[in-house]
Write a protein that holds these residues in place. Sequence first.
Motif, PDB file in Angstrom:
ATOM      1  N   UNK A  42      -6.032  10.284  -0.435  1.00  0.00           N
ATOM      2  CA  UNK A  42      -4.638  10.300  -0.883  1.00  0.00           C
ATOM      3  C   UNK A  42      -4.272   8.947  -1.493  1.00  0.00           C
ATOM      4  N   UNK A  43      -3.136   8.903  -2.166  1.00  0.00           N
ATOM      5  CA  UNK A  43      -2.754   7.755  -2.987  1.00  0.00           C
ATOM      6  C   UNK A  43      -2.469   6.518  -2.143  1.00  0.00           C
ATOM      7  N   UNK A  44      -2.991   5.351  -2.553  1.00  0.00           N
ATOM      8  CA  UNK A  44      -2.647   4.113  -1.853  1.00  0.00           C
ATOM      9  C   UNK A  44      -1.225   3.672  -2.187  1.00  0.00           C
ATOM     10  N   UNK A  45      -0.612   2.977  -1.250  1.00  0.00           N
ATOM     11  CA  UNK A  45       0.770   2.491  -1.381  1.00  0.00           C
ATOM     12  C   UNK A  45       0.765   1.007  -1.032  1.00  0.00           C
ATOM     13  N   UNK A  46       1.596   0.224  -1.726  1.00  0.00           N
ATOM     14  CA  UNK A  46       1.694  -1.205  -1.423  1.00  0.00           C
ATOM     15  C   UNK A  46       3.147  -1.566  -1.151  1.00  0.00           C
ATOM     16  N   UNK A  47       3.390  -2.334  -0.089  1.00  0.00           N
ATOM     17  CA  UNK A  47       4.716  -2.843   0.261  1.00  0.00           C
ATOM     18  C   UNK A  47       4.701  -4.351   0.121  1.00  0.00           C
ATOM     19  N   UNK A  48       5.677  -4.915  -0.592  1.00  0.00           N
ATOM     20  CA  UNK A  48       5.738  -6.354  -0.818  1.00  0.00           C
ATOM     21  C   UNK A  48       7.105  -6.886  -0.406  1.00  0.00           C
ATOM     22  N   UNK A  49       7.105  -7.914   0.450  1.00  0.00           N
ATOM     23  CA  UNK A  49       8.359  -8.520   0.910  1.00  0.00           C
ATOM     24  C   UNK A  49       8.163 -10.020   1.041  1.00  0.00           C
ATOM     25  N   UNK A  50       9.213 -10.720   1.482  1.00  0.00           N
ATOM     26  CA  UNK A  50       9.086 -12.175   1.624  1.00  0.00           C
ATOM     27  C   UNK A  50       8.586 -12.588   3.000  1.00  0.00           C
ATOM     28  N   UNK A  51       8.391 -11.646   3.926  1.00  0.00           N
ATOM     29  CA  UNK A  51       7.764 -11.928   5.222  1.00  0.00           C
ATOM     30  C   UNK A  51       7.038 -10.683   5.727  1.00  0.00           C
ATOM     31  N   UNK A  52       5.925 -10.910   6.410  1.00  0.00           N
ATOM     32  CA  UNK A  52       5.293  -9.805   7.135  1.00  0.00           C
ATOM     33  C   UNK A  52       6.168  -9.393   8.320  1.00  0.00           C
TER      34      UNK A  52
END
Length: 380
Positions: free
Chosen positions: A2-12
């Motif tokens: 299934x499709x990969x997804x990426x989440x990007x923020x300023x902190x883990x």
Amino acid sequence: MTSPVLLCSNTFWSIYNFRRGPIAALLAAGHPVHVAAPDDAFAAPLAEMGCTVHRVPMAAKGQNPLQDFGLMCRLYRLYRQVRPAVIFHYTIKPNIYGSIAARFARIASVSMTTGLGYVFIRESLTTRLARQLYRIAFRHTLENWFLNIEDHRAFVEGGLVAIGKTRLLPGEGVDLTHFAKAPWPPSDLPANAAPQPMRFLLIARLLRDKGVLEYVEAARALRAEMPHVTFQVLGATDVENPTAITRSEVDAWQREGAIEYLGTTTDVRPIIANAHCVVLPSYREGLSRTLLEASAMGRPLIASDVPGCRDVIDDGVTGRLVPARDAAALAAAMREIAQTPARALAQMGDAGRARVAREFDERVVIAEYFRILGSLPASC
């Protein structure tokens, strides 16, 4: 696969604490999940969940154009390497520079405006520049998510985003099982009397924009007349923000006897359970996660009558709303709550949990992530 997804923020930290539910659901459905942020202690728990962790240096509150251009280039290279089906961006730098990088990488992206932050609270050159950058970045996003109607209106009426690309979410959702109703703290008095001892609790990054100074001033005003009341503070000091409060300031307040500083924690639930009322005199929020979690656990609330706080509270039913930046009004509301019988406070808490269950269940937000994945071309 299934499709990969990426989440990007300023902190883990924010990815782990605010998006753990959607991540778990995506992983359970077979989607590889990548997370990108500057390195912090929550990279490891995300990796343990099954995420692929990408540590990306980022001056989250910096205003150096060269640094920001470097961030955009780093994100572009990462996006070209990972090639996710869709990228979800959170907070100002990822929303702006990540959205532009995703456009150059020809990858669909969704932005979530979690709050306007200090650059929108104060009118300045930085504010005007940020608005222009948002306008450029949001031309190329798939969708733009907002957590309260005032932020949504500010972006749409300001011409920063096309209304047809926007979606208003009920916050980032609350896991009602994880934040279960907590038993009422024990008191030396019966339920038809005001609780003694009594604990107020502020949970926030310690910033002036969170109303911390007003909270301390209200505590000073009340502690002499109500010695059985404790004013607790939970949250990080010395954070990267122009309005940050230092640890030395907090230590001075504690020596004075105005507050009890609890430091930081990886699990707020025991601390909320030990409190009688949670307070957030913030100047503006996206949609306060702190208030939602406390309300889900059955605690009455006091907060400023501002976007992102008023959305959570039914004034007089689940808590009290007070004018922002008004320590005297805050002290009056806290005095009223401290004089309210424990039984009535518990009823306010129950009404708050019922509202969170009705309007802010995390499952509603998780469904939005899957809706986006379902809307992508089959080739993704």
